[in-house]
Design an enzyme around this catalytic site. Structure first.
Site, PDB file in Angstrom:
ATOM      1  N   HIS A 109      -2.919  10.919   0.762  1.00  0.00           N
ATOM      2  CA  HIS A 109      -2.334  10.701   2.084  1.00  0.00           C
ATOM      3  C   HIS A 109      -1.707  12.038   2.519  1.00  0.00           C
ATOM      4  O   HIS A 109      -0.510  12.148   2.720  1.00  0.00           O
ATOM      5  CB  HIS A 109      -1.314   9.567   2.052  1.00  0.00           C
ATOM      6  CG  HIS A 109      -1.070   8.915   3.390  1.00  0.00           C
ATOM      7  ND1 HIS A 109      -1.234   7.564   3.619  1.00  0.00           N
ATOM      8  CD2 HIS A 109      -0.681   9.433   4.574  1.00  0.00           C
ATOM      9  CE1 HIS A 109      -0.941   7.278   4.881  1.00  0.00           C
ATOM     10  NE2 HIS A 109      -0.593   8.406   5.484  1.00  0.00           N
ATOM     11  N   ARG A 122       0.856  -1.190   0.000  1.00  0.00           N
ATOM     12  CA  ARG A 122       0.000   0.000   0.000  1.00  0.00           C
ATOM     13  C   ARG A 122       0.895   1.244   0.000  1.00  0.00           C
ATOM     14  O   ARG A 122       1.718   1.421   0.897  1.00  0.00           O
ATOM     15  CB  ARG A 122      -0.899   0.001   1.245  1.00  0.00           C
ATOM     16  CG  ARG A 122      -1.672   1.265   1.407  1.00  0.00           C
ATOM     17  CD  ARG A 122      -2.658   1.270   2.588  1.00  0.00           C
ATOM     18  NE  ARG A 122      -3.216   2.599   2.660  1.00  0.00           N
ATOM     19  CZ  ARG A 122      -3.155   3.400   3.717  1.00  0.00           C
ATOM     20  NH1 ARG A 122      -2.626   2.989   4.851  1.00  0.00           N
ATOM     21  NH2 ARG A 122      -3.644   4.616   3.662  1.00  0.00           N
ATOM     22  N   GLU A 125      -7.369   8.485   6.361  1.00  0.00           N
ATOM     23  CA  GLU A 125      -7.673   9.180   7.618  1.00  0.00           C
ATOM     24  C   GLU A 125      -8.147  10.627   7.428  1.00  0.00           C
ATOM     25  O   GLU A 125      -7.468  11.577   7.846  1.00  0.00           O
ATOM     26  CB  GLU A 125      -6.451   9.161   8.540  1.00  0.00           C
ATOM     27  CG  GLU A 125      -5.953   7.769   8.877  1.00  0.00           C
ATOM     28  CD  GLU A 125      -4.856   7.763   9.950  1.00  0.00           C
ATOM     29  OE1 GLU A 125      -4.407   8.841  10.358  1.00  0.00           O
ATOM     30  OE2 GLU A 125      -4.467   6.664  10.387  1.00  0.00           O
ATOM     31  N   TYR A 155      -4.008   1.802  15.956  1.00  0.00           N
ATOM     32  CA  TYR A 155      -2.765   1.932  16.716  1.00  0.00           C
ATOM     33  C   TYR A 155      -2.937   1.818  18.216  1.00  0.00           C
ATOM     34  O   TYR A 155      -2.085   1.291  18.898  1.00  0.00           O
ATOM     35  CB  TYR A 155      -2.104   3.286  16.409  1.00  0.00           C
ATOM     36  CG  TYR A 155      -1.504   3.335  15.027  1.00  0.00           C
ATOM     37  CD1 TYR A 155      -0.249   2.788  14.786  1.00  0.00           C
ATOM     38  CD2 TYR A 155      -2.199   3.895  13.956  1.00  0.00           C
ATOM     39  CE1 TYR A 155       0.312   2.799  13.520  1.00  0.00           C
ATOM     40  CE2 TYR A 155      -1.646   3.921  12.683  1.00  0.00           C
ATOM     41  CZ  TYR A 155      -0.396   3.361  12.470  1.00  0.00           C
ATOM     42  OH  TYR A 155       0.144   3.372  11.221  1.00  0.00           O
ATOM     43  N   ASN A 192      -7.143   1.787  10.126  1.00  0.00           N
ATOM     44  CA  ASN A 192      -5.830   2.017  10.719  1.00  0.00           C
ATOM     45  C   ASN A 192      -6.005   1.944  12.223  1.00  0.00           C
ATOM     46  O   ASN A 192      -6.764   2.717  12.803  1.00  0.00           O
ATOM     47  CB  ASN A 192      -5.280   3.396  10.339  1.00  0.00           C
ATOM     48  CG  ASN A 192      -4.895   3.478   8.866  1.00  0.00           C
ATOM     49  OD1 ASN A 192      -4.955   2.486   8.144  1.00  0.00           O
ATOM     50  ND2 ASN A 192      -4.495   4.650   8.432  1.00  0.00           N
ATOM     51  N   GLU A 246      -3.267  -0.135   8.282  1.00  0.00           N
ATOM     52  CA  GLU A 246      -2.080   0.279   9.031  1.00  0.00           C
ATOM     53  C   GLU A 246      -2.186  -0.260  10.443  1.00  0.00           C
ATOM     54  O   GLU A 246      -3.256  -0.200  11.055  1.00  0.00           O
ATOM     55  CB  GLU A 246      -1.957   1.817   9.143  1.00  0.00           C
ATOM     56  CG  GLU A 246      -1.545   2.509   7.883  1.00  0.00           C
ATOM     57  CD  GLU A 246      -1.442   4.024   8.071  1.00  0.00           C
ATOM     58  OE1 GLU A 246      -1.176   4.490   9.200  1.00  0.00           O
ATOM     59  OE2 GLU A 246      -1.649   4.729   7.074  1.00  0.00           O
TER      60      GLU A 246
HETATM   61  C1  FCB Z   1      -1.163   7.278  10.711  1.00  0.00           C
HETATM   62  C2  FCB Z   1      -0.771   7.785   9.334  1.00  0.00           C
HETATM   63  C3  FCB Z   1       0.555   7.277   8.858  1.00  0.00           C
HETATM   64  C4  FCB Z   1       1.583   7.201   9.956  1.00  0.00           C
HETATM   65  C5  FCB Z   1       1.022   6.522  11.183  1.00  0.00           C
HETATM   66  C6  FCB Z   1       1.991   6.363  12.308  1.00  0.00           C
HETATM   67  O1  FCB Z   1      -2.072   8.163  11.281  1.00  0.00           O
HETATM   68  O2  FCB Z   1      -1.747   7.432   8.394  1.00  0.00           O
HETATM   69  O3  FCB Z   1       0.979   8.087   7.786  1.00  0.00           O
HETATM   70  O4  FCB Z   1       2.090   8.440  10.224  1.00  0.00           O
HETATM   71  O5  FCB Z   1      -0.116   7.184  11.620  1.00  0.00           O
END
Ligand code: FCB
Length: 448
Positions: A122, A78, A167, A295, A293, A353
């Site tokens: 992006h 990607r 995002e 995290y 995404n 992500e």
């Molecule tokens: C996300 C972004 C990516 C990267 C990660 C850590 O929010 O999409 O570009 O910076 O965080």
């Protein structure tokens, strides 16, 4: 006794990057200026004055990078196309050299048997469009459709997986409300208008993508941060709901035809006068997939109001944090996937992500033994497999990131890669996590 974590046949193992974060070559071959060039060249905006001028120099080293991807064994890659490389002024004249770069990249990926998943946006808006109002201006959505058209016309014969936006929450609210990202503006009203025009850009480009890339799968990528209440009190539960609503329900609900959550508009006293007849209808066009995404999570507490976003504070638990200060909470990934599948009916989900920044360093043998990242990945893979077990149509996983890169406001100080990048020599060194991920891909799972 060891058990096995197994994935279904055909599971799409991948890795992700984004144009501004890796390419460099910021003013080469006719590329126009983006808001991130302007922002990073403005003193005080990015940590240590870092810029994406060179970044990983992927613009020149892409062959080497594809060789590494092939060796890693990923099935899909990607990446994003840079709008100002293709339309230097945002609209109007196309820069053939920009399209050629991506065309060569796509050919080489296909030759390596790696499926390209292309993100059109992006975060690198052409500065010329920002000068005309940026995302708060409705015209920017029309410009995006033009850009999506030019790009899919050139690549759509070979690229069959398209992501409109990465995002949009971050583009709109971190860029136009918090000012921590380009273009660095701080207006709440503008950020809501920006969010609407981003979704409009998404909506109006979908038919163009489908027309230019026969048989393509098209989707959008949202950042989903589950917010859990700090206590069982009704106030904390309400705070958690508002944290989720103002963050991702604001995008998810209109995408499935339910319109914007009114409680959020009321909370922020937004009149949403930018909505025009037909907009919400267009946004509800079916998607082939949703990219997630993931995290971290947040914990919402009603008692205090945060200055930055005027919402009840959300905190991160004190332990198990990455270098970003983000709590490592793998269970949240399972919760998000199951919740998405219960509340909505997206035909497919991808984790587009997931990953962590850790204090990586080359040791005396020239290796990077990032055991913390291996542990992070293992736990998140375990949750991904569990989600599939629970019936979630999860089709693939993209590690963030293929290689260390320019982490926006944090510059080059945060390392997320499976591959270590020395920013002086630009030498690439696969980390331990790369070797471990390669094994997982080969075996389509791992022994627990
Ligand atoms: C996300 C972004 C990516 C990267 C990660 C850590 O929010 O999409 O570009 O910076 O965080």
């Amino acid at each position: 006794m060891s058990s096995e974590v197994k994935f279904p046949d055909g599971f799409v193992w991948g890795a992700a990057t984004a144009a501004y974060q890796i390419e460099g070559g910021w003013n080469e071959d006719g590329r126009g200026e983006s808001i991130w060039d302007r922002f990073s060249h403005t003193p005080g905006k990015v940590l240590n004055g870092d810029t994406g001028d060179v970044a990983c120099d992927h613009y020149h080293r892409w062959r080497e990078d594809i060789a590494l991807m092939k060796d890693l064994g990923i099935k899909a890659y990607r990446f994003s196309t840079a709008w100002p490389r293709i339309l230097p002024q945002g609209r109007g004249k196309v820069n053939p050299a920009g399209l050629d770069f991506y065309s060569r990249l796509v050919d080489a990926l296909l030759e390596a048997e790696i499926t390209p998943f292309v993100t059109l946006y992006h975060w690198d808006l052409p500065q010329a469009l920002e000068d005309q109002g940026g995302w708060p201006a409705r015209e920017t959505a029309a410009a995006f459709v033009e850009y999506a058209g030019a790009t899919t016309r050139a690549l759509g014969d070979r690229v069959k997986h398209w992501i409109t936006l990465n995002e949009p929450f971050v583009s709109a609210f971190v860029g136009y409300r918090d000012g921590r990202h380009a273009p660095g503006r701080t207006s709440l009203e503008d950020s809501f208008a920006a969010a609407h025009h981003l979704l409009l850009a998404h909506a109006h480009s979908l038919p163009v993508i489908r027309q230019n890339a026969a048989g393509a799968q098209a989707g959008i990528v949202l950042d989903i941060i589950p917010a859990y209440p700090a206590s069982v009190s009704a106030e904390d539960q309400q705070a958690a709901w508002m944290a989720r609503a103002a963050h991702h329900l604001w995008f998810l609900e209109p995408l499935v035809g339910r319109g914007y959550p009114q409680a959020v508009a009321d909370y922020f006293k937004m009149k949403l006068e930018f909505i025009q007849p037909g907009d919400l209808n267009a946004m509800a066009a079916p998607l082939d997939f949703l990219g997630v995404n993931y995290y971290t999570r947040r914990i919402a507490r009603s008692a205090e109001i945060a200055e930055e976003d005027n919402l009840p504070v959300t905190v991160t638990a004190a332990q198990h944090k990455t270098e970003m200060g983000w709590e490592i909470y793998p269970q949240g990934l399972l919760d998000v996937l199951v919740w998405l599948n219960e509340r909505y009916t997206f035909p497919a989900l991808y984790i587009t992500e997931n990953g962590g920044a850790f204090p990586d360093a080359l040791d005396e043998k020239g290796q990077v033994l990032d055991e913390d990242r291996v542990a992070y990945l293992r736990e998140h893979f375990r949750m991904s497999a569990a989600a599939i077990q629970e019936g979630v149509p999860l089709k693939g996983y993209f590690a963030w990131s293929l290689m260390d890169n320019f982490e926006w406001g944090f510059g080059c100080s945060k390392r997320f890669g499976l591959i270590y990048v020395d920013y002086e020599s630009l030498k690439r060194t696969p980390k331990l996590s790369y070797a471990w991920y390669r094994q997982v891909i080969r075996q389509n799972g791992f022994a627990d």
